[in-house]
Design a protein around this motif. Sequence first.
Motif, PDB file in Angstrom:
ATOM      1  N   VAL A 122       0.853  -1.188   0.000  1.00 11.85           N
ATOM      2  CA  VAL A 122       0.000   0.000   0.000  1.00 11.85           C
ATOM      3  C   VAL A 122       0.888   1.237   0.000  1.00 11.85           C
ATOM      4  N   GLN A 123       0.516   2.220  -0.804  1.00 13.26           N
ATOM      5  CA  GLN A 123       1.299   3.439  -0.966  1.00 13.26           C
ATOM      6  C   GLN A 123       0.380   4.651  -0.848  1.00 13.26           C
ATOM      7  N   THR A 124       0.908   5.732  -0.264  1.00 16.70           N
ATOM      8  CA  THR A 124       0.130   6.962  -0.234  1.00 16.70           C
ATOM      9  C   THR A 124      -0.075   7.463  -1.661  1.00 16.70           C
ATOM     10  N   ALA A 125      -1.210   8.114  -1.897  1.00 20.20           N
ATOM     11  CA  ALA A 125      -1.537   8.611  -3.232  1.00 20.20           C
ATOM     12  C   ALA A 125      -2.022  10.042  -3.125  1.00 20.20           C
ATOM     13  N   ALA A 126      -2.263  10.666  -4.258  1.00 21.42           N
ATOM     14  CA  ALA A 126      -2.735  12.048  -4.274  1.00 21.42           C
ATOM     15  C   ALA A 126      -4.046  12.173  -3.505  1.00 21.42           C
ATOM     16  N   VAL A 127      -4.920  11.166  -3.673  1.00 22.68           N
ATOM     17  CA  VAL A 127      -6.164  11.107  -2.905  1.00 22.68           C
ATOM     18  C   VAL A 127      -6.204   9.762  -2.206  1.00 22.68           C
ATOM     19  N   GLY A 128      -5.883   9.742  -0.940  1.00 21.95           N
ATOM     20  CA  GLY A 128      -5.934   8.502  -0.180  1.00 21.95           C
ATOM     21  C   GLY A 128      -4.735   7.606  -0.409  1.00 21.95           C
ATOM     22  N   TYR A 129      -4.994   6.365  -0.820  1.00 23.15           N
ATOM     23  CA  TYR A 129      -3.955   5.349  -0.912  1.00 23.15           C
ATOM     24  C   TYR A 129      -4.180   4.480  -2.150  1.00 23.15           C
ATOM     25  N   THR A 130      -3.090   3.874  -2.603  1.00 22.71           N
ATOM     26  CA  THR A 130      -3.142   2.908  -3.697  1.00 22.71           C
ATOM     27  C   THR A 130      -2.644   1.571  -3.182  1.00 22.71           C
ATOM     28  N   VAL A 131      -3.391   0.508  -3.444  1.00 18.34           N
ATOM     29  CA  VAL A 131      -2.985  -0.838  -3.039  1.00 18.34           C
ATOM     30  C   VAL A 131      -2.766  -1.691  -4.274  1.00 18.34           C
ATOM     31  N   ASP A 132      -1.642  -2.377  -4.297  1.00 19.32           N
ATOM     32  CA  ASP A 132      -1.366  -3.360  -5.341  1.00 19.32           C
ATOM     33  C   ASP A 132      -2.074  -4.647  -4.938  1.00 19.32           C
ATOM     34  N   LEU A 133      -3.127  -4.999  -5.668  1.00 20.23           N
ATOM     35  CA  LEU A 133      -3.897  -6.203  -5.355  1.00 20.23           C
ATOM     36  C   LEU A 133      -3.234  -7.476  -5.855  1.00 20.23           C
ATOM     37  N   GLY A 134      -2.110  -7.324  -6.557  1.00 22.31           N
ATOM     38  CA  GLY A 134      -1.367  -8.494  -7.013  1.00 22.31           C
ATOM     39  C   GLY A 134      -1.923  -9.081  -8.291  1.00 22.31           C
ATOM     40  N   ARG A 135      -1.542 -10.327  -8.556  1.00 28.18           N
ATOM     41  CA  ARG A 135      -2.004 -11.011  -9.756  1.00 28.18           C
ATOM     42  C   ARG A 135      -3.485 -11.357  -9.619  1.00 28.18           C
ATOM     43  N   TRP A 136      -4.150 -11.429 -10.746  1.00 30.72           N
ATOM     44  CA  TRP A 136      -5.566 -11.763 -10.764  1.00 30.72           C
ATOM     45  C   TRP A 136      -5.770 -12.987 -11.640  1.00 30.72           C
ATOM     46  N   LYS A 137      -6.915 -13.640 -11.456  1.00 27.55           N
ATOM     47  CA  LYS A 137      -7.202 -14.862 -12.210  1.00 27.55           C
ATOM     48  C   LYS A 137      -8.581 -14.748 -12.856  1.00 27.55           C
ATOM     49  N   LEU A 138      -8.667 -15.238 -14.074  1.00 24.99           N
ATOM     50  CA  LEU A 138      -9.915 -15.263 -14.828  1.00 24.99           C
ATOM     51  C   LEU A 138     -10.466 -16.678 -14.878  1.00 24.99           C
ATOM     52  N   ASP A 139     -11.752 -16.814 -14.626  1.00 21.54           N
ATOM     53  CA  ASP A 139     -12.454 -18.089 -14.782  1.00 21.54           C
ATOM     54  C   ASP A 139     -13.457 -17.901 -15.921  1.00 21.54           C
ATOM     55  N   GLU A 140     -13.162 -18.463 -17.084  1.00 27.33           N
ATOM     56  CA  GLU A 140     -13.996 -18.252 -18.261  1.00 27.33           C
ATOM     57  C   GLU A 140     -15.270 -19.094 -18.253  1.00 27.33           C
ATOM     58  N   ARG A 141     -15.410 -19.992 -17.300  1.00 25.92           N
ATOM     59  CA  ARG A 141     -16.640 -20.776 -17.221  1.00 25.92           C
ATOM     60  C   ARG A 141     -17.815 -19.854 -16.896  1.00 25.92           C
ATOM     61  N   GLU A 142     -18.919 -20.028 -17.602  1.00 28.27           N
ATOM     62  CA  GLU A 142     -20.065 -19.152 -17.410  1.00 28.27           C
ATOM     63  C   GLU A 142     -20.821 -19.524 -16.144  1.00 28.27           C
ATOM     64  N   THR A 143     -21.150 -18.512 -15.362  1.00 22.66           N
ATOM     65  CA  THR A 143     -21.996 -18.679 -14.191  1.00 22.66           C
ATOM     66  C   THR A 143     -23.283 -17.919 -14.425  1.00 22.66           C
ATOM     67  N   LEU A 144     -24.411 -18.574 -14.242  1.00 24.50           N
ATOM     68  CA  LEU A 144     -25.695 -17.891 -14.364  1.00 24.50           C
ATOM     69  C   LEU A 144     -26.035 -17.232 -13.029  1.00 24.50           C
ATOM     70  N   VAL A 145     -26.425 -15.978 -13.089  1.00 20.18           N
ATOM     71  CA  VAL A 145     -26.693 -15.194 -11.885  1.00 20.18           C
ATOM     72  C   VAL A 145     -28.152 -14.745 -11.897  1.00 20.18           C
ATOM     73  N   ARG A 146     -28.874 -15.134 -10.861  1.00 18.58           N
ATOM     74  CA  ARG A 146     -30.270 -14.729 -10.730  1.00 18.58           C
ATOM     75  C   ARG A 146     -30.367 -13.657  -9.641  1.00 18.58           C
ATOM     76  N   VAL A 147     -30.887 -12.498 -10.020  1.00 21.63           N
ATOM     77  CA  VAL A 147     -31.009 -11.356  -9.118  1.00 21.63           C
ATOM     78  C   VAL A 147     -32.474 -10.958  -9.049  1.00 21.63           C
ATOM     79  N   LYS A 148     -32.967 -10.742  -7.848  1.00 22.08           N
ATOM     80  CA  LYS A 148     -34.372 -10.360  -7.681  1.00 22.08           C
ATOM     81  C   LYS A 148     -34.663  -9.068  -8.455  1.00 22.08           C
ATOM     82  N   GLU A 149     -35.797  -9.041  -9.128  1.00 20.99           N
ATOM     83  CA  GLU A 149     -36.293  -7.939  -9.947  1.00 20.99           C
ATOM     84  C   GLU A 149     -35.672  -7.880 -11.341  1.00 20.99           C
TER      85      GLU A 149
END
Length: 293
Positions: A124-151
Amino acid sequence: MAFTLHFTKGHGTGNDFVLYTDPDGEQPLSADQIAALCDRHFGIGADGVIRAVRSKNLDAGAAALAEDADAEWFMDYHNADGSIAEMCGNGIRVYVHYLIERGLVTLARGETIAIGTRAGVRDVQTAAVGYTVDLGRWKLDERETLVRVKELTVARPGIGIDVGNPHVVVALPDDAELDRADLTYVPVLDPAPEHGANVELVVPGDPLVSDGIARIRMRVHERGSGETLSCGTGTAAAALAFRYWAGPAAPNDWRVVVAGGTLGVRMFPAEDGEHVSLSGPATLVYSGSITLA
């Protein structure tokens, strides 16, 4: 036996937390105590609780110190229902601000601090507004997930993004549909992830890209907390998902509008692969004491 807890209330773009200091790891709270603190009618009210504890005094901190010996402090984070969460992008910025304001660490402009989390060490580093955090590497899961949301009349396809904690991102066509979604109910995921996931509903800006920066708007249902005004890791996941959908011409700089404000997301190369960072404000609101059973 009842005891008095000295706490501070803080937030990052409306994603709010109860923070307390326990450097020696002698005052963990139970899931019931955390839920009581986070209750917005009978407690302080928050999306989660963050305990400031030194990594060496927590079992989960051993892995952080093995990864980076400078990770003196560990962000022991729990959701509003008392369940453990791996990481929180808004929470870690507020946590660093808390450590600085309490005199537990010093951090000059442009300096970086290593913080232990259950998703690994985060810088985490100080920034012009607040702070910046390096969240690190990210991963993608290309498998489709169906999402049901009310309304929302039909289930929508979602894409899995992991930025230290799991997310499923769903693109919606316009603001009207985004506003209509009822996130007071837990979205239903098919197939259901073993450990659950945060769900982000997102619409693109019009235009999506302006002056080399992409803009999107997001609402989120956080696992273990419900709908929140903001989710730091969720904004990163939403930007990553939209960049994937937009293709190779999409920019690496994003602005994500949430109910509590605006956060910045940036993708950048690193030695171990592409990283994603999150930038935004961190605010401490007030401090007090509360008696817990």
